[in-house]
Design a protein around this motif. Structure first.
Motif, PDB file in Angstrom:
ATOM      1  N   UNK A 174       0.869  -1.185   0.000  1.00 13.15           N
ATOM      2  CA  UNK A 174       0.000   0.000   0.000  1.00 13.15           C
ATOM      3  C   UNK A 174       0.900   1.228   0.000  1.00 13.15           C
ATOM      4  N   UNK A 175       0.295   2.396  -0.001  1.00 18.58           N
ATOM      5  CA  UNK A 175       1.081   3.611   0.139  1.00 18.58           C
ATOM      6  C   UNK A 175       1.526   3.750   1.590  1.00 18.58           C
ATOM      7  N   UNK A 176       2.561   4.525   1.793  1.00 21.79           N
ATOM      8  CA  UNK A 176       3.060   4.712   3.149  1.00 21.79           C
ATOM      9  C   UNK A 176       2.014   5.348   4.074  1.00 21.79           C
ATOM     10  N   UNK A 177       1.292   6.395   3.655  1.00 22.95           N
ATOM     11  CA  UNK A 177       0.258   6.946   4.547  1.00 22.95           C
ATOM     12  C   UNK A 177      -0.801   5.912   4.929  1.00 22.95           C
ATOM     13  N   UNK A 178      -1.191   5.076   3.980  1.00 25.11           N
ATOM     14  CA  UNK A 178      -2.193   4.047   4.291  1.00 25.11           C
ATOM     15  C   UNK A 178      -1.677   3.073   5.333  1.00 25.11           C
ATOM     16  N   UNK A 179      -0.420   2.680   5.217  1.00 26.46           N
ATOM     17  CA  UNK A 179       0.145   1.717   6.161  1.00 26.46           C
ATOM     18  C   UNK A 179       0.348   2.346   7.541  1.00 26.46           C
ATOM     19  N   UNK A 180       0.698   3.625   7.576  1.00 25.04           N
ATOM     20  CA  UNK A 180       0.893   4.296   8.857  1.00 25.04           C
ATOM     21  C   UNK A 180      -0.425   4.578   9.565  1.00 25.04           C
ATOM     22  N   UNK A 181      -1.521   4.604   8.819  1.00 28.16           N
ATOM     23  CA  UNK A 181      -2.825   4.907   9.409  1.00 28.16           C
ATOM     24  C   UNK A 181      -3.622   3.654   9.769  1.00 28.16           C
ATOM     25  N   UNK A 182      -2.980   2.497   9.728  1.00 27.20           N
ATOM     26  CA  UNK A 182      -3.669   1.285  10.155  1.00 27.20           C
ATOM     27  C   UNK A 182      -4.170   1.455  11.594  1.00 27.20           C
ATOM     28  N   UNK A 183      -5.344   0.931  11.929  1.00 23.06           N
ATOM     29  CA  UNK A 183      -5.857   1.073  13.300  1.00 23.06           C
ATOM     30  C   UNK A 183      -4.941   0.468  14.362  1.00 23.06           C
ATOM     31  N   UNK A 184      -4.162  -0.548  13.954  1.00 23.21           N
ATOM     32  CA  UNK A 184      -3.287  -1.207  14.921  1.00 23.21           C
ATOM     33  C   UNK A 184      -1.829  -0.785  14.755  1.00 23.21           C
ATOM     34  N   UNK A 185      -1.602   0.403  14.179  1.00 21.99           N
ATOM     35  CA  UNK A 185      -0.227   0.838  13.910  1.00 21.99           C
ATOM     36  C   UNK A 185       0.585   1.017  15.188  1.00 21.99           C
ATOM     37  N   UNK A 186      -0.053   1.435  16.271  1.00 25.12           N
ATOM     38  CA  UNK A 186       0.660   1.631  17.526  1.00 25.12           C
ATOM     39  C   UNK A 186       1.642   2.787  17.437  1.00 25.12           C
TER      40      UNK A 186
END
Length: 278
Positions: A174-186
């Motif tokens: 995915x794009x970096x913003x999408x991966x950083x905005x995962x609900x479980x990103x912590x």
């Protein structure tokens, strides 16, 4: 609570050939296995990609995450996997998934059907699915669950479920913003030689937060760090800004004696530091 590492689609940009690229990805996958990483995210970096981009990287990593006993069944021969033999072993448990089918051996299987009174059918490397009882200590199992089976006798065939198979990491692109905005990103950590040098005091704060919320650690590519990808200047960090919107910019190898640390080296070193407990 989950743990995630993010690597760019340009991570093997400097690889000399496909064998070298596969080996580098194998080192990252091995680090993810050693430190119990739940997810590897591959974020797109088209401006920095070389010959092998996101499709190649995700295919190799997903192959590496597949237990050895399942690879022949789940993967077709593909040119991206022609050097898969250089991948290091990934089995999280030293005991499970040996691939041997002799008496006393352990193999992994997938639950294909669930019946009554704890009976399940497991598809493994044997000729036919096995009808077995899921013991109470393993807990309820559903279709698609992976379990480890101990074979105590081949003739007659005697086998039993001994545990849920050790989990491996999932891979997504995915794009970096999408991966950083995962609900479980912590706790989100970006690694950079321009970041805050890791100290004992800083590490104690980080590991406490990670233990509570999980973590996502982002790595750059050789010769192309995260600041370059974010089109940001190192002075932004000195001014207290946080490009990419992460919680921390971290220099996890404060006394590095080389100008560039390879991504696979940075992954191993960073995860080792973040695994330290009080």
């Amino acid at each position: 609570m989950t743990s995630t590492i993010l690597i760019p689609s340009s991570v093997v940009r400097e690889a000399t050939d496909k064998r070298d690229a596969t080996r580098k990805l194998g080192t990252i996958a091995r680090a993810a296995t050693i430190f119990g990483i739940d997810h590897i995210g591959v974020f797109t970096d088209p401006a920095g990609e070389g010959r092998w981009g996101a499709p190649f990287i995700t295919r190799v990593l997903r192959y590496a995450a597949t237990p050895a006993s399942d690879r022949m069944r789940r993967w077709d021969i593909h040119e991206d996997l022609e050097f898969a033999g250089v991948l290091p072993p990934m089995q999280p448990s030293a005991e499970a998934g040996s691939g041997s089918q002799g008496p006393g051996s352990l193999i992994d299987g997938i639950v294909t059907e669930v019946g009554s009174e704890g009976r399940v059918w497991v598809n493994c490397d044997l000729q036919h699915p096995l009808a077995l009882i899921a013991p109470p200590e393993v807990g309820p199992v559903d279709e698609g669950d992976r379990v480890t089976i101990r074979i105590s006798s081949r003739d007659p065939l005697q086998a039993r479920i001994v545990q849920r198979a050790p989990a491996t990491f999932a891979v997504e692109t995915a794009t970096l913003p999408e991966l950083l905005q995962r609900p479980d990103a912590g706790v989100c950590i970006a690694t950079s030689r321009h970041g805050t040098p890791l100290t004992q005091a800083h590490l104690a704060t980080l590991t406490t937060a990670i233990a509570e919320d999980g973590m996502t650690v982002v790595f750059g590519a050789p010769g192309r760090g995260l600041l370059a990808m974010a089109d940001a200047d190192p002075d932004a960090l000195s001014a207290g800004m946080s490009p990419l919107g992460v919680d921390h910019w971290l220099r996890s190898i404060p006394r590095q004696h080389t100008e560039v640390v390879r991504t696979e080296e940075a992954v191993m070193a960073t995860l080792a530091c973040l695994a330290i407990m009080e």
